[in-house]
Design a protein around this motif. Sequence first.
Motif, short mmCIF file in Angstrom:
data_model
loop_
_atom_site.label_atom_id
_atom_site.label_comp_id
_atom_site.label_asym_id
_atom_site.label_seq_id
_atom_site.Cartn_x
_atom_site.Cartn_y
_atom_site.Cartn_z
N ASP A 131 -5.53 -3.84 -6.66
CA ASP A 131 -6.16 -3.00 -7.67
C ASP A 131 -6.64 -1.68 -7.08
O ASP A 131 -6.70 -0.67 -7.78
CB ASP A 131 -7.34 -3.73 -8.31
N ALA A 132 -6.97 -1.67 -5.79
CA ALA A 132 -7.47 -0.45 -5.15
C ALA A 132 -6.35 0.52 -4.79
O ALA A 132 -6.63 1.68 -4.47
CB ALA A 132 -8.26 -0.81 -3.90
N LEU A 133 -5.11 0.08 -4.83
CA LEU A 133 -4.00 0.98 -4.51
C LEU A 133 -3.92 2.09 -5.55
O LEU A 133 -4.22 1.87 -6.72
CB LEU A 133 -2.68 0.20 -4.48
N PRO A 134 -3.50 3.28 -5.12
CA PRO A 134 -3.37 4.35 -6.10
C PRO A 134 -2.27 4.03 -7.11
O PRO A 134 -1.26 3.41 -6.77
CB PRO A 134 -3.01 5.58 -5.25
N ALA A 135 -2.51 4.45 -8.34
CA ALA A 135 -1.52 4.19 -9.39
C ALA A 135 -0.26 4.98 -9.14
O ALA A 135 -0.31 6.13 -8.73
CB ALA A 135 -2.12 4.56 -10.74
N THR A 136 0.88 4.35 -9.36
CA THR A 136 2.15 5.05 -9.20
C THR A 136 2.45 5.81 -10.47
O THR A 136 2.19 5.32 -11.58
CB THR A 136 3.28 4.06 -8.90
#
Length: 141
Positions: A131-136
């Motif tokens: 969830d912490a990954l940047p949105a693509t």
Amino acid sequence: AGLMMFIGFVLLIIPAFIALAWTAAAVPVAAIEGLSSGDSITRSRALARGRIGHILGTMLLVWLILLLLFIGGGLVLGAVVAMLHVPTSFVTLLVQLIMVPVFPLVGVVATMLYYDLRVRSDGADVAAMIDALPATPAQSA
């Protein structure tokens, strides 16, 4: 990581295995956390603290699986070559084609080991990390 392992093997076998355990997750650390090479080795060492046996057992298991796959594949290819008199260049091509899907297993295991160490060391939750990954950005059709 390779240089540290070589120096460890030159000095003593045990330090080489310790260096292997310390640096086993260095590549996934660099790729996932975006750290430099020195910082990724330091981070990998911090993750490995107290878990050297677990890391070495995991890496030994994956290398044994690869060894068994290569030995089994070599026996099968050897039997085929002996029966059909296949040219050596063709056999070399077959061996390389077999290695393509099999050899990345080491990288996959190192990445899974990194996530395992993160969960054990930092108490990280894989779902929270995803969830912490940047949105693509949405891809256009």
